[in-house]
Every structure is written in C-alpha cells, then in structure tokens.
Design a protein around this motif. Structure first.
Motif, PDB file in Angstrom:
ATOM      1  N   GLN A 173       0.843  -1.201   0.000  1.00 22.30           N
ATOM      2  CA  GLN A 173       0.000   0.000   0.000  1.00 22.30           C
ATOM      3  C   GLN A 173       0.875   1.246   0.000  1.00 22.30           C
ATOM      4  OE1 GLN A 173      -2.892   1.106  -0.726  1.00 22.30           O
ATOM      5  NE2 GLN A 173      -4.200   1.221   1.107  1.00 22.30           N
ATOM      6  N   GLY A 174       0.541   2.175  -0.888  1.00 18.20           N
ATOM      7  CA  GLY A 174       1.327   3.397  -1.013  1.00 18.20           C
ATOM      8  C   GLY A 174       2.276   3.340  -2.193  1.00 18.20           C
ATOM      9  N   ILE A 175       2.790   2.141  -2.494  1.00 22.50           N
ATOM     10  CA  ILE A 175       3.526   1.963  -3.744  1.00 22.50           C
ATOM     11  C   ILE A 175       2.516   1.893  -4.871  1.00 22.50           C
ATOM     12  CG2 ILE A 175       5.077   0.469  -5.059  1.00 22.50           C
ATOM     13  CD1 ILE A 175       6.330  -0.373  -2.423  1.00 22.50           C
ATOM     14  N   ALA A 176       1.561   0.984  -4.745  1.00 24.65           N
ATOM     15  CA  ALA A 176       0.383   0.956  -5.605  1.00 24.65           C
ATOM     16  C   ALA A 176      -0.835   1.086  -4.691  1.00 24.65           C
ATOM     17  CB  ALA A 176       0.356  -0.326  -6.422  1.00 24.65           C
ATOM     18  N   VAL A 177      -1.996   0.700  -5.181  1.00 25.23           N
ATOM     19  CA  VAL A 177      -3.215   0.725  -4.379  1.00 25.23           C
ATOM     20  C   VAL A 177      -3.479  -0.682  -3.876  1.00 25.23           C
ATOM     21  CG1 VAL A 177      -5.695   1.178  -4.376  1.00 25.23           C
ATOM     22  CG2 VAL A 177      -4.160   2.629  -5.717  1.00 25.23           C
ATOM     23  N   ALA A 178      -3.393  -0.892  -2.579  1.00 19.25           N
ATOM     24  CA  ALA A 178      -3.644  -2.217  -2.026  1.00 19.25           C
ATOM     25  C   ALA A 178      -5.084  -2.641  -2.298  1.00 19.25           C
ATOM     26  CB  ALA A 178      -3.371  -2.227  -0.526  1.00 19.25           C
ATOM     27  N   GLY A 179      -5.257  -3.928  -2.571  1.00 14.45           N
ATOM     28  CA  GLY A 179      -6.570  -4.441  -2.919  1.00 14.45           C
ATOM     29  C   GLY A 179      -6.778  -4.422  -4.417  1.00 14.45           C
ATOM     30  N   TYR A 180      -8.045  -4.365  -4.838  1.00 13.59           N
ATOM     31  CA  TYR A 180      -8.378  -4.367  -6.265  1.00 13.59           C
ATOM     32  C   TYR A 180      -8.346  -2.950  -6.827  1.00 13.59           C
ATOM     33  CZ  TYR A 180     -10.025  -9.078  -5.284  1.00 13.59           C
ATOM     34  OH  TYR A 180     -10.110 -10.396  -4.893  1.00 13.59           O
ATOM     35  N   HIS A 181      -7.766  -2.810  -8.007  1.00 12.71           N
ATOM     36  CA  HIS A 181      -7.715  -1.524  -8.717  1.00 12.71           C
ATOM     37  C   HIS A 181      -7.996  -1.823 -10.187  1.00 12.71           C
ATOM     38  CE1 HIS A 181      -5.256   2.399  -9.644  1.00 12.71           C
ATOM     39  NE2 HIS A 181      -6.518   2.456 -10.068  1.00 12.71           N
ATOM     40  N   PHE A 182      -9.201  -1.458 -10.649  1.00 15.68           N
ATOM     41  CA  PHE A 182      -9.661  -1.834 -11.971  1.00 15.68           C
ATOM     42  C   PHE A 182     -10.018  -0.622 -12.818  1.00 15.68           C
ATOM     43  CE2 PHE A 182     -11.484  -6.011 -10.083  1.00 15.68           C
ATOM     44  CZ  PHE A 182     -10.263  -6.655 -10.263  1.00 15.68           C
ATOM     45  N   HIS A 183      -9.798  -0.745 -14.139  1.00 16.01           N
ATOM     46  CA  HIS A 183     -10.276   0.220 -15.121  1.00 16.01           C
ATOM     47  C   HIS A 183     -11.135  -0.512 -16.152  1.00 16.01           C
ATOM     48  CE1 HIS A 183      -6.891   3.444 -14.428  1.00 16.01           C
ATOM     49  NE2 HIS A 183      -7.579   3.159 -13.326  1.00 16.01           N
ATOM     50  N   PHE A 184     -12.032   0.241 -16.801  1.00 17.96           N
ATOM     51  CA  PHE A 184     -13.003  -0.335 -17.747  1.00 17.96           C
ATOM     52  C   PHE A 184     -12.977   0.436 -19.059  1.00 17.96           C
ATOM     53  CE2 PHE A 184     -17.273   0.173 -19.634  1.00 17.96           C
ATOM     54  CZ  PHE A 184     -17.586  -1.148 -19.925  1.00 17.96           C
ATOM     55  N   ILE A 185     -13.224  -0.305 -20.161  1.00 21.38           N
ATOM     56  CA  ILE A 185     -13.470   0.317 -21.463  1.00 21.38           C
ATOM     57  C   ILE A 185     -14.541  -0.487 -22.184  1.00 21.38           C
ATOM     58  CG2 ILE A 185     -11.684  -0.988 -22.719  1.00 21.38           C
ATOM     59  CD1 ILE A 185     -11.090   1.626 -24.276  1.00 21.38           C
ATOM     60  N   SER A 229       5.784  11.002   2.600  1.00 18.02           N
ATOM     61  CA  SER A 229       5.328  10.453   3.880  1.00 18.02           C
ATOM     62  C   SER A 229       3.924  10.973   4.147  1.00 18.02           C
ATOM     63  CB  SER A 229       6.277  10.875   5.004  1.00 18.02           C
ATOM     64  OG  SER A 229       5.817  10.401   6.251  1.00 18.02           O
ATOM     65  N   ARG A 230       2.940  10.105   4.005  1.00 20.71           N
ATOM     66  CA  ARG A 230       1.543  10.507   4.114  1.00 20.71           C
ATOM     67  C   ARG A 230       0.998  10.152   5.486  1.00 20.71           C
ATOM     68  NH1 ARG A 230       1.678  13.994   0.685  1.00 20.71           N
ATOM     69  NH2 ARG A 230      -0.596  14.158   0.822  1.00 20.71           N
ATOM     70  N   GLY A 231       0.587  11.154   6.252  1.00 18.24           N
ATOM     71  CA  GLY A 231       0.100  10.923   7.603  1.00 18.24           C
ATOM     72  C   GLY A 231      -1.237  10.212   7.661  1.00 18.24           C
ATOM     73  N   ASN A 232      -2.040  10.359   6.602  1.00 20.73           N
ATOM     74  CA  ASN A 232      -3.367   9.728   6.551  1.00 20.73           C
ATOM     75  C   ASN A 232      -3.503   8.916   5.269  1.00 20.73           C
ATOM     76  OD1 ASN A 232      -4.697  10.960   8.979  1.00 20.73           O
ATOM     77  ND2 ASN A 232      -4.201  12.845   7.864  1.00 20.73           N
ATOM     78  N   LEU A 233      -2.544   8.026   5.045  1.00 22.11           N
ATOM     79  CA  LEU A 233      -2.471   7.286   3.787  1.00 22.11           C
ATOM     80  C   LEU A 233      -3.761   6.553   3.471  1.00 22.11           C
ATOM     81  CD1 LEU A 233      -0.855   6.254   1.351  1.00 22.11           C
ATOM     82  CD2 LEU A 233       0.018   4.413   2.810  1.00 22.11           C
ATOM     83  N   GLU A 234      -4.278   5.775   4.420  1.00 24.35           N
ATOM     84  CA  GLU A 234      -5.475   4.979   4.168  1.00 24.35           C
ATOM     85  C   GLU A 234      -6.659   5.865   3.811  1.00 24.35           C
ATOM     86  OE1 GLU A 234      -5.496   1.730   3.951  1.00 24.35           O
ATOM     87  OE2 GLU A 234      -3.393   1.565   4.509  1.00 24.35           O
ATOM     88  N   LYS A 235      -6.827   6.957   4.534  1.00 22.97           N
ATOM     89  CA  LYS A 235      -7.941   7.866   4.271  1.00 22.97           C
ATOM     90  C   LYS A 235      -7.821   8.511   2.902  1.00 22.97           C
ATOM     91  CE  LYS A 235     -10.345  11.926   6.101  1.00 22.97           C
ATOM     92  NZ  LYS A 235     -10.379  12.939   7.200  1.00 22.97           N
ATOM     93  N   GLU A 236      -6.612   8.944   2.568  1.00 21.66           N
ATOM     94  CA  GLU A 236      -6.405   9.603   1.278  1.00 21.66           C
ATOM     95  C   GLU A 236      -6.689   8.644   0.121  1.00 21.66           C
ATOM     96  OE1 GLU A 236      -3.179  12.992   1.276  1.00 21.66           O
ATOM     97  OE2 GLU A 236      -2.343  11.186   2.166  1.00 21.66           O
ATOM     98  N   ILE A 237      -6.214   7.409   0.232  1.00 21.61           N
ATOM     99  CA  ILE A 237      -6.451   6.449  -0.838  1.00 21.61           C
ATOM    100  C   ILE A 237      -7.934   6.109  -0.947  1.00 21.61           C
ATOM    101  CG2 ILE A 237      -6.070   4.040  -1.506  1.00 21.61           C
ATOM    102  CD1 ILE A 237      -3.186   4.357  -0.769  1.00 21.61           C
ATOM    103  N   LYS A 238      -8.613   6.020   0.181  1.00 21.05           N
ATOM    104  CA  LYS A 238     -10.053   5.751   0.145  1.00 21.05           C
ATOM    105  C   LYS A 238     -10.793   6.866  -0.585  1.00 21.05           C
ATOM    106  CE  LYS A 238     -14.002   4.570   3.074  1.00 21.05           C
ATOM    107  NZ  LYS A 238     -14.467   4.325   4.460  1.00 21.05           N
ATOM    108  N   VAL A 239     -10.406   8.104  -0.337  1.00 20.36           N
ATOM    109  CA  VAL A 239     -11.038   9.245  -0.998  1.00 20.36           C
ATOM    110  C   VAL A 239     -10.772   9.236  -2.502  1.00 20.36           C
ATOM    111  CG1 VAL A 239     -10.998  11.767  -1.232  1.00 20.36           C
ATOM    112  CG2 VAL A 239     -11.050  10.732   1.035  1.00 20.36           C
ATOM    113  N   THR A 240      -9.520   8.987  -2.878  1.00 14.74           N
ATOM    114  CA  THR A 240      -9.152   9.071  -4.291  1.00 14.74           C
ATOM    115  C   THR A 240      -9.623   7.877  -5.101  1.00 14.74           C
ATOM    116  OG1 THR A 240      -6.978   8.100  -3.847  1.00 14.74           O
ATOM    117  CG2 THR A 240      -7.142  10.504  -3.820  1.00 14.74           C
ATOM    118  N   GLU A 241      -9.745   6.716  -4.467  1.00  5.70           N
ATOM    119  CA  GLU A 241     -10.130   5.520  -5.207  1.00  5.70           C
ATOM    120  C   GLU A 241     -11.625   5.271  -5.212  1.00  5.70           C
ATOM    121  OE1 GLU A 241      -7.829   3.637  -7.093  1.00  5.70           O
ATOM    122  OE2 GLU A 241      -6.897   5.560  -6.604  1.00  5.70           O
ATOM    123  N   GLY A 242     -12.372   5.967  -4.368  1.00  4.75           N
ATOM    124  CA  GLY A 242     -13.828   5.835  -4.372  1.00  4.75           C
ATOM    125  C   GLY A 242     -14.322   4.562  -3.768  1.00  4.75           C
TER     126      GLY A 242
END
Length: 242
Positions: A173-185, A229-242
């Motif tokens: 987590q933080g290098i990429a997005v932990a968990g599933y990260h998908f795009h669609f076309i 160095s992100r103090g709220n990494l999990e929160k920020e990723i949750k916001v950006t990844e939806g």
C-alpha cells in the motif's frame, strides 16, 4: 531497443512511481508511451497533469478522458504513474449469471491461493451496469484528494466491455493501491474509466499470478522534492479511489 521475447520479465508487475507521489500532487510525466510499453502489454495508470485514466490489454492502450472519450496512445502520451505487466493468465473462469462487485470480489478471493501475492485480472463480458470516474487535467499540482473533487462520473448500462487491473497486497500500500484496482473500457472503445462499481451479467475472467513487483522511481524534480510520507495514507487512498 525492444526486449526480445525471451528477455521479457513476464512474472513482474512493473510499477512506475508510487501512489504516494500521486497523493502529493506529482503529476509530471516520467515516461512516454514508447518507454512504458517495453514493460508490458497490459495495465492501468494515468497521464501527465492527471489527464485521464490509462487502460491497456492485448498490447492496445487507451487514454480515457473526462470528456468521455477513449483515444489510442501515441509516443506523445506521458505518464507519471502506471502498473504494467505481460498478461499470461494461468486461470480462466466463466460466469453465466449476473453478479455484482462485492460478490464477484469474494469469488476472486476463492480462486487465488493467497492475498499476499500480486495478481493481474481481466474480465470480458456483458455488464448490466458499470460506474466509472475519470480524473481531469490539473493546471497546478494540487493533492489528489482535491483533484478528484471535480472528476466526472459515468454510468454505463447493458453493454459489452472489458475490465482490467490488479490485486496488490496490503504490504505494498502506497507503492500501488492495495486491494483491487480496476479500469473499464467498452467494446466499441469509446469510453470508460476507473471502476467504482459494476454488475457483470455474464462473461469470462482470466487471472495471472505474478511473482514480484519491479519499481521504477522517477528522477523528475517534482518527485525528488515531494513529501511522500503521508500521515493519513489509508484515508487519502479511500477518498481518491472511491
């Protein structure tokens, strides 16, 4: 010079830059399309100035933009962040009845031996629904949590298309997005984006288990001077990844 077939690292997920750099507003392109395609024929990412979403499979790559369009990539396209691989699936499963995102991800977990490995996924089929977002061009390097506040969201119904992406272990987590990260076309290659939700009507899943991640850190001024160095990494990723 292009890699010869026997030199391709088909077991790797190539990672250009880090998710923490995007969160910090590092949107300067670090590689062009000719450079990144040396590392895979399949993947996802974004573009210089955060100008849309990248999707690639079958060695065909597209830029999905906030105006709802999908455009094949050229060497003019540059990316600050992407995840690529050579897609060589070892497992295929057919789904012949509707299944939503939550239940589908439960099925994915059942099909793989461990959450502590990397996987590339491809889903081809008919989708009852797909909801996507597409990040938009940023004039200034604002934090990504601010950039996504104006992102357009698209809703697709009853159409053929392809979802591609990755499972990244929690330890990365933080290098990429932990968990599933998908795009669609869509099948017509006219639109898509970062996947928020979906219902697959019927289709085929392919899974490629990967043995390692190869990380490339840019030498751009924006990356070198960023506070990663992100103090709220999990929160920020949750916001950006939806």
């Amino acid at each position: 010079m292009a890699n010869e077939a026997n030199e391709k690292d088909t077991g790797a997920v190539f990672q250009l830059s880090t998710m923490t750099s995007l969160l910090a507003g590092v949107y300067d392109g670090a590689m062009n399309f000719d450079e990144i395609k040396e590392h895979g024929d399949f993947g996802i990412g974004t573009f210089d100035h955060l100008d849309g979403e990248m999707i690639g499979f079958d060695n065909q790559f597209y830029q999905l933009r906030g105006d709802g369009t999908a455009t094949p990539l050229t060497n003019k396209n540059r990316t600050p962040f992407c995840s690529l691989t050579y897609f060589r699936p070892q497992m295929t499963k057919t789904f012949d009845r509707p299944i939503g995102k939550e239940d589908f991800e439960k099925e994915l977990h059942k099909l793989v031996p461990s959450d502590n490995l990397f996987y590339a996924y491809r889903i081809d089929g008919v989708f009852k629904e797909v909801s996507t977002r597409t990040v938009a061009w940023q004039d200034k390097p604002v934090p990504m949590t601010e950039a996504v506040k104006t992102q357009p969201v698209f809703h697709f119904e009853n159409l053929k298309g392809t979802i591609v992406g990755f499972w990244t272990p929690v330890f990365a987590q933080g290098i990429a997005v932990a968990g599933y990260h998908f795009h669609f076309i869509d099948e017509e290659r006219t639109g898509g984006g970062h996947v928020l939700d979906y219902v697959l009507d019927h289709g085929t899943l392919q899974i490629d288990r990967k043995t390692h991640q190869s990380l490339y850190t840019p030498d751009t001024a924006a990356f070198l001077n960023a506070n990663l160095s992100r103090g709220n990494l999990e929160k920020e990723i949750k916001v950006t990844e939806g």
